[in-house]
Design a protein around this motif. Sequence first.
Motif, PDB file in Angstrom:
ATOM      1  N   VAL A  78       4.126 -17.353  16.481  1.00 33.78           N
ATOM      2  CA  VAL A  78       4.070 -16.187  16.034  1.00 33.78           C
ATOM      3  C   VAL A  78       2.279 -15.684  16.148  1.00 33.78           C
ATOM      4  O   VAL A  78       1.749 -16.538  15.986  1.00 33.78           O
ATOM      5  N   LYS A  79       2.299 -14.361  16.692  1.00 38.24           N
ATOM      6  CA  LYS A  79       1.010 -14.050  17.013  1.00 38.24           C
ATOM      7  C   LYS A  79       0.552 -12.698  16.470  1.00 38.24           C
ATOM      8  O   LYS A  79       1.668 -11.887  16.403  1.00 38.24           O
ATOM      9  N   VAL A  80      -0.553 -12.388  15.952  1.00 41.43           N
ATOM     10  CA  VAL A  80      -0.890 -11.046  15.309  1.00 41.43           C
ATOM     11  C   VAL A  80      -2.157 -10.516  16.120  1.00 41.43           C
ATOM     12  O   VAL A  80      -3.274 -11.535  16.219  1.00 41.43           O
ATOM     13  N   ASP A  81      -2.208  -9.424  16.311  1.00 42.22           N
ATOM     14  CA  ASP A  81      -3.362  -8.978  16.836  1.00 42.22           C
ATOM     15  C   ASP A  81      -4.268  -8.155  15.640  1.00 42.22           C
ATOM     16  O   ASP A  81      -3.982  -7.309  15.138  1.00 42.22           O
ATOM     17  N   VAL A  82      -5.321  -8.858  15.644  1.00 43.70           N
ATOM     18  CA  VAL A  82      -6.196  -8.690  14.124  1.00 43.70           C
ATOM     19  C   VAL A  82      -6.754  -7.120  14.451  1.00 43.70           C
ATOM     20  O   VAL A  82      -7.003  -6.196  13.599  1.00 43.70           O
ATOM     21  N   ALA A  83      -7.455  -6.842  15.817  1.00 46.08           N
ATOM     22  CA  ALA A  83      -7.910  -5.722  16.246  1.00 46.08           C
ATOM     23  C   ALA A  83      -6.977  -4.452  16.039  1.00 46.08           C
ATOM     24  O   ALA A  83      -7.309  -3.341  15.303  1.00 46.08           O
ATOM     25  N   ASN A  84      -5.656  -4.682  16.077  1.00 44.89           N
ATOM     26  CA  ASN A  84      -4.767  -3.484  15.911  1.00 44.89           C
ATOM     27  C   ASN A  84      -4.697  -3.275  14.243  1.00 44.89           C
ATOM     28  O   ASN A  84      -4.259  -1.991  14.004  1.00 44.89           O
ATOM     29  N   LEU A  85      -4.728  -4.360  13.460  1.00 47.69           N
ATOM     30  CA  LEU A  85      -4.606  -4.134  11.939  1.00 47.69           C
ATOM     31  C   LEU A  85      -5.644  -3.204  11.637  1.00 47.69           C
ATOM     32  O   LEU A  85      -5.598  -2.396  10.697  1.00 47.69           O
ATOM     33  N   PHE A  86      -7.076  -3.365  12.145  1.00 50.84           N
ATOM     34  CA  PHE A  86      -8.193  -2.596  11.664  1.00 50.84           C
ATOM     35  C   PHE A  86      -8.265  -1.213  12.396  1.00 50.84           C
ATOM     36  O   PHE A  86      -8.768  -0.389  12.020  1.00 50.84           O
ATOM     37  N   ASP A  87      -7.329  -1.084  13.368  1.00 50.87           N
ATOM     38  CA  ASP A  87      -7.165   0.231  14.087  1.00 50.87           C
ATOM     39  C   ASP A  87      -6.258   1.248  12.936  1.00 50.87           C
ATOM     40  O   ASP A  87      -6.423   2.431  13.190  1.00 50.87           O
ATOM     41  N   CYS A  88      -5.528   0.629  12.162  1.00 46.92           N
ATOM     42  CA  CYS A  88      -4.624   1.401  11.150  1.00 46.92           C
ATOM     43  C   CYS A  88      -5.738   2.152  10.264  1.00 46.92           C
ATOM     44  O   CYS A  88      -6.682   1.790   9.719  1.00 46.92           O
ATOM     45  N   GLU A  89      -5.249   3.417   9.882  1.00 49.50           N
ATOM     46  CA  GLU A  89      -5.991   4.151   8.933  1.00 49.50           C
ATOM     47  C   GLU A  89      -5.722   3.487   7.612  1.00 49.50           C
ATOM     48  O   GLU A  89      -4.552   3.445   7.142  1.00 49.50           O
ATOM     49  N   PRO A  90      -6.976   3.278   6.820  1.00 49.23           N
ATOM     50  CA  PRO A  90      -6.684   2.763   5.442  1.00 49.23           C
ATOM     51  C   PRO A  90      -5.784   3.819   4.643  1.00 49.23           C
ATOM     52  O   PRO A  90      -6.030   4.964   4.571  1.00 49.23           O
ATOM     53  N   ASP A  91      -5.042   3.301   3.794  1.00 48.34           N
ATOM     54  CA  ASP A  91      -4.039   4.221   3.090  1.00 48.34           C
ATOM     55  C   ASP A  91      -4.502   4.026   1.349  1.00 48.34           C
ATOM     56  O   ASP A  91      -4.602   2.948   1.012  1.00 48.34           O
ATOM     57  N   TYR A  92      -5.450   5.191   1.022  1.00 50.59           N
ATOM     58  CA  TYR A  92      -5.742   4.895  -0.316  1.00 50.59           C
ATOM     59  C   TYR A  92      -4.746   5.980  -0.997  1.00 50.59           C
ATOM     60  O   TYR A  92      -4.695   7.050  -0.723  1.00 50.59           O
ATOM     61  N   PRO A  93      -4.600   5.466  -2.417  1.00 50.34           N
ATOM     62  CA  PRO A  93      -3.616   6.386  -3.130  1.00 50.34           C
ATOM     63  C   PRO A  93      -4.190   7.825  -3.570  1.00 50.34           C
ATOM     64  O   PRO A  93      -3.537   8.698  -3.529  1.00 50.34           O
ATOM     65  N   VAL A  94      -5.564   7.745  -3.513  1.00 49.34           N
ATOM     66  CA  VAL A  94      -6.268   8.955  -3.908  1.00 49.34           C
ATOM     67  C   VAL A  94      -7.326   9.316  -2.919  1.00 49.34           C
ATOM     68  O   VAL A  94      -8.139   8.189  -2.735  1.00 49.34           O
ATOM     69  N   ASP A  95      -7.490  10.135  -2.250  1.00 44.51           N
ATOM     70  CA  ASP A  95      -8.313  10.525  -1.442  1.00 44.51           C
ATOM     71  C   ASP A  95      -9.584  11.607  -2.108  1.00 44.51           C
ATOM     72  O   ASP A  95      -9.299  12.322  -2.728  1.00 44.51           O
ATOM     73  N   PHE A  96     -10.959  11.025  -1.945  1.00 47.08           N
ATOM     74  CA  PHE A  96     -12.090  11.795  -2.510  1.00 47.08           C
ATOM     75  C   PHE A  96     -12.046  13.257  -2.060  1.00 47.08           C
ATOM     76  O   PHE A  96     -12.594  14.080  -2.763  1.00 47.08           O
ATOM     77  N   ALA A  97     -11.786  13.411  -0.689  1.00 45.48           N
ATOM     78  CA  ALA A  97     -11.780  14.699  -0.256  1.00 45.48           C
ATOM     79  C   ALA A  97     -10.731  15.737  -0.758  1.00 45.48           C
ATOM     80  O   ALA A  97     -10.874  16.971  -0.670  1.00 45.48           O
TER      81      ALA A  97
END
Length: 377
Positions: free
Chosen positions: A180-199
């Motif tokens: 099993v291999k995981v590309d760590v860089a791809n995980l950080f390329d994902c947009e963070p999903d926060y339940p509430v956006d300050f904007a």
Amino acid sequence: MLTKLCAAALLGIDALKVEIETNVSGGLPAFTVVGLPDSAIKESRERILTAIRNSGFDLPSKKITVNLAPADVKKEGTSFDLGIAVGLLGSLGEIKGQFEDTIVLGELALDGSVRRISGTLPMAVMAARENIRWMIVPKMNAAEAAVAISATGAATQVFGVESLVETAGLLNGDIAPEPVKVDVANLFDCEPDYPVDFAEIKGQQAAKKAIEISAAGGHNLLMIGPPGSGKTLLAKALPSILPPLGFEESLETTKIYSVSNLLERNRPLMITRPFRSPHHTTSNVALIGGGAQAKPGEVSLAHNGVLFLDELPEFTRNALEVLRQPLEDREVTVSRAALSTRYPAGFMLVAAMNPSPAGPLKDRDGLPTATPEQIRR
């Protein structure tokens, strides 16, 4: 016949290499586990023997002795089940070869299937540090372990298994799955999903400016306002304007959630800053950490994120006093008779309270809802 392989024991958010020695000899039938096992490991006898029989392996009536070394360190949890079963099958000749450079982790069900465990990520970090060749873990934990191996660049190979039969086939060479291999860089390329956006928050310009200043400097924050003014919503939106987690921050935060068994199954690495909001009835132990197994508390679960205390005056004085050390030292030490465990606790403290015990400072007629003494109290 004696068989040796490796497992791991958790010490805080780090792991210690444990050697499982299994010996099968003649004599009265018995199954003994030594090496300071806890109740979960002692009870594993029935799980392991039943799982072996239900997986189709022959299990003669022999004297079975299992030693978990080093013997002076307390071993806890169900992650030793699969390793003990593999060692037993190796001593019985059902699995060939030597596995001294292999770590085997997993909880066994009675039908021989392998269940998820906690603390896989720090165990994988230890495996990479110890130059372990193979690491066999439950399939649901494989991505979590692969993240740590990929991050360290070690040569350790991670394999995810779903059953004891599959584990035996892998060690016997009957099956040859891809590591099993995981590309760590791809995980950080994902947009963070926060339940509430300050904007998305409209209005409250003064409060928003205060939060932006607090986020920019990493300052703690106290919001005072009547019920329904948006204090909780603003606090929940704060993580969305904090800087993104760096890799080292993400790895340390993931370790805490891994040992607490709070890591989401589809998210092997924490890439969003945590937000913790304990209720005001939370005990001191739940807030600071501890208990029988010295688990992380809310202050550690909020590490690299936000700890939000809503209705601040409702928290007990003792609960607020225990926050002093983590706020000053950015870590907390949980001491017990047998061990002392350190957990990181670098969080932003955000608190909210009403201006009066009754809620609003004044009622609809403009009259105070409480006396000055009640408000000061």
